[in-house]
Motif scaffolding. Sequence first.
Motif, PDB file in Angstrom:
ATOM      1  N   GLN A  26      -5.778  17.436  -6.976  1.00  0.00           N
ATOM      2  CA  GLN A  26      -6.828  17.254  -7.969  1.00  0.00           C
ATOM      3  C   GLN A  26      -8.226  17.264  -7.355  1.00  0.00           C
ATOM      4  N   GLY A  27      -8.344  17.676  -6.111  1.00  0.00           N
ATOM      5  CA  GLY A  27      -9.656  17.760  -5.475  1.00  0.00           C
ATOM      6  C   GLY A  27     -10.212  16.419  -5.055  1.00  0.00           C
ATOM      7  N   ALA A  28      -9.345  15.471  -4.771  1.00  0.00           N
ATOM      8  CA  ALA A  28      -9.790  14.147  -4.335  1.00  0.00           C
ATOM      9  C   ALA A  28     -10.443  14.261  -2.961  1.00  0.00           C
ATOM     10  N   PRO A  29     -11.286  13.327  -2.602  1.00  0.00           N
ATOM     11  CA  PRO A  29     -11.932  13.371  -1.289  1.00  0.00           C
ATOM     12  C   PRO A  29     -10.923  13.342  -0.149  1.00  0.00           C
ATOM     13  N   ARG A  30     -11.290  13.945   0.967  1.00  0.00           N
ATOM     14  CA  ARG A  30     -10.392  14.000   2.127  1.00  0.00           C
ATOM     15  C   ARG A  30     -10.039  12.615   2.633  1.00  0.00           C
ATOM     16  N   ARG A  31     -10.995  11.708   2.591  1.00  0.00           N
ATOM     17  CA  ARG A  31     -10.736  10.351   3.073  1.00  0.00           C
ATOM     18  C   ARG A  31      -9.621   9.703   2.254  1.00  0.00           C
ATOM     19  N   GLY A  32      -9.629   9.930   0.964  1.00  0.00           N
ATOM     20  CA  GLY A  32      -8.575   9.388   0.114  1.00  0.00           C
ATOM     21  C   GLY A  32      -7.219   9.972   0.450  1.00  0.00           C
ATOM     22  N   GLN A  33      -7.187  11.250   0.816  1.00  0.00           N
ATOM     23  CA  GLN A  33      -5.923  11.875   1.189  1.00  0.00           C
ATOM     24  C   GLN A  33      -5.377  11.251   2.469  1.00  0.00           C
ATOM     25  N   ARG A  34      -6.249  11.020   3.408  1.00  0.00           N
ATOM     26  CA  ARG A  34      -5.802  10.401   4.662  1.00  0.00           C
ATOM     27  C   ARG A  34      -5.325   8.974   4.430  1.00  0.00           C
ATOM     28  N   GLN A  35      -5.989   8.257   3.544  1.00  0.00           N
ATOM     29  CA  GLN A  35      -5.560   6.891   3.238  1.00  0.00           C
ATOM     30  C   GLN A  35      -4.183   6.892   2.567  1.00  0.00           C
ATOM     31  N   ARG A  36      -3.953   7.859   1.694  1.00  0.00           N
ATOM     32  CA  ARG A  36      -2.636   7.945   1.050  1.00  0.00           C
ATOM     33  C   ARG A  36      -1.549   8.261   2.071  1.00  0.00           C
ATOM     34  N   LEU A  37      -1.841   9.164   3.017  1.00  0.00           N
ATOM     35  CA  LEU A  37      -0.870   9.464   4.069  1.00  0.00           C
ATOM     36  C   LEU A  37      -0.589   8.230   4.928  1.00  0.00           C
ATOM     37  N   ALA A  38      -1.635   7.482   5.258  1.00  0.00           N
ATOM     38  CA  ALA A  38      -1.452   6.266   6.048  1.00  0.00           C
ATOM     39  C   ALA A  38      -0.634   5.232   5.278  1.00  0.00           C
ATOM     40  N   ALA A  39      -0.879   5.119   3.980  1.00  0.00           N
ATOM     41  CA  ALA A  39      -0.123   4.168   3.158  1.00  0.00           C
ATOM     42  C   ALA A  39       1.348   4.583   3.068  1.00  0.00           C
ATOM     43  N   LEU A  40       1.598   5.880   2.922  1.00  0.00           N
ATOM     44  CA  LEU A  40       2.987   6.348   2.871  1.00  0.00           C
ATOM     45  C   LEU A  40       3.699   6.092   4.200  1.00  0.00           C
ATOM     46  N   THR A  41       3.003   6.312   5.288  1.00  0.00           N
ATOM     47  CA  THR A  41       3.598   6.058   6.602  1.00  0.00           C
ATOM     48  C   THR A  41       3.858   4.565   6.787  1.00  0.00           C
ATOM     49  N   GLY A  42       2.884   3.747   6.438  1.00  0.00           N
ATOM     50  CA  GLY A  42       3.017   2.303   6.607  1.00  0.00           C
ATOM     51  C   GLY A  42       4.100   1.685   5.741  1.00  0.00           C
ATOM     52  N   THR A  43       4.311   2.218   4.566  1.00  0.00           N
ATOM     53  CA  THR A  43       5.374   1.692   3.705  1.00  0.00           C
ATOM     54  C   THR A  43       6.717   2.341   3.998  1.00  0.00           C
ATOM     55  N   GLY A  44       6.700   3.551   4.547  1.00  0.00           N
ATOM     56  CA  GLY A  44       7.947   4.249   4.828  1.00  0.00           C
ATOM     57  C   GLY A  44       8.700   3.676   6.009  1.00  0.00           C
ATOM     58  N   ILE A  45       7.983   3.150   6.995  1.00  0.00           N
ATOM     59  CA  ILE A  45       8.644   2.620   8.190  1.00  0.00           C
ATOM     60  C   ILE A  45       9.545   1.422   7.862  1.00  0.00           C
ATOM     61  N   PRO A  46       9.072   0.426   7.097  1.00  0.00           N
ATOM     62  CA  PRO A  46       9.997  -0.674   6.753  1.00  0.00           C
ATOM     63  C   PRO A  46      11.159  -0.222   5.859  1.00  0.00           C
ATOM     64  N   VAL A  47      10.905   0.717   4.970  1.00  0.00           N
ATOM     65  CA  VAL A  47      11.989   1.229   4.121  1.00  0.00           C
ATOM     66  C   VAL A  47      13.031   1.922   4.991  1.00  0.00           C
ATOM     67  N   LEU A  48      12.580   2.699   5.962  1.00  0.00           N
ATOM     68  CA  LEU A  48      13.502   3.362   6.887  1.00  0.00           C
ATOM     69  C   LEU A  48      14.329   2.338   7.662  1.00  0.00           C
TER      70      LEU A  48
END
Length: 87
Positions: A26-48
Motif C-alpha cells: 500500500q505504499g507505506a513508508p520504508r521504516r514501517g516495513q522494516r519495523q513490521r519485519l522486525a516484529a515478525l522476526t521477534g514474535t516468530g522466534i518464540p513461536v518457533l
Amino acid sequence: MFMSESFLLLMLWGLGALAAGYLGNQGAPRRGQRQRLAALTGTGIPVLGYITAQHGPWVGLLVLLLGFAVLAALMARVLQRVDGSPG
C-alpha cells in the motif's frame, strides 16, 4: 480434531505476515516495513521454540525453513522499494 496451541500461534503469525505483506503493497513508508519485519522476526522466534518443544526438532526445522521463506520474500519487497526497482 484438536490443533495444538503452538500451531494456532503459528497460524496467527502467518496472518500477521500476510498483513505485513499487504501493508507493504500500500505504499507505506520504508521504516514501517522494516519495523513490521522486525516484529515478525521477534514474535516468530518464540513461536518457533514453542513448536519445537511441543512437536520435536524435525517439525521445528520445517517451520524454521517456512518462516525463513516468508521473511525472505517480504525482505525482497523491502529491498526492491529501497533500490527503487519497479514492481
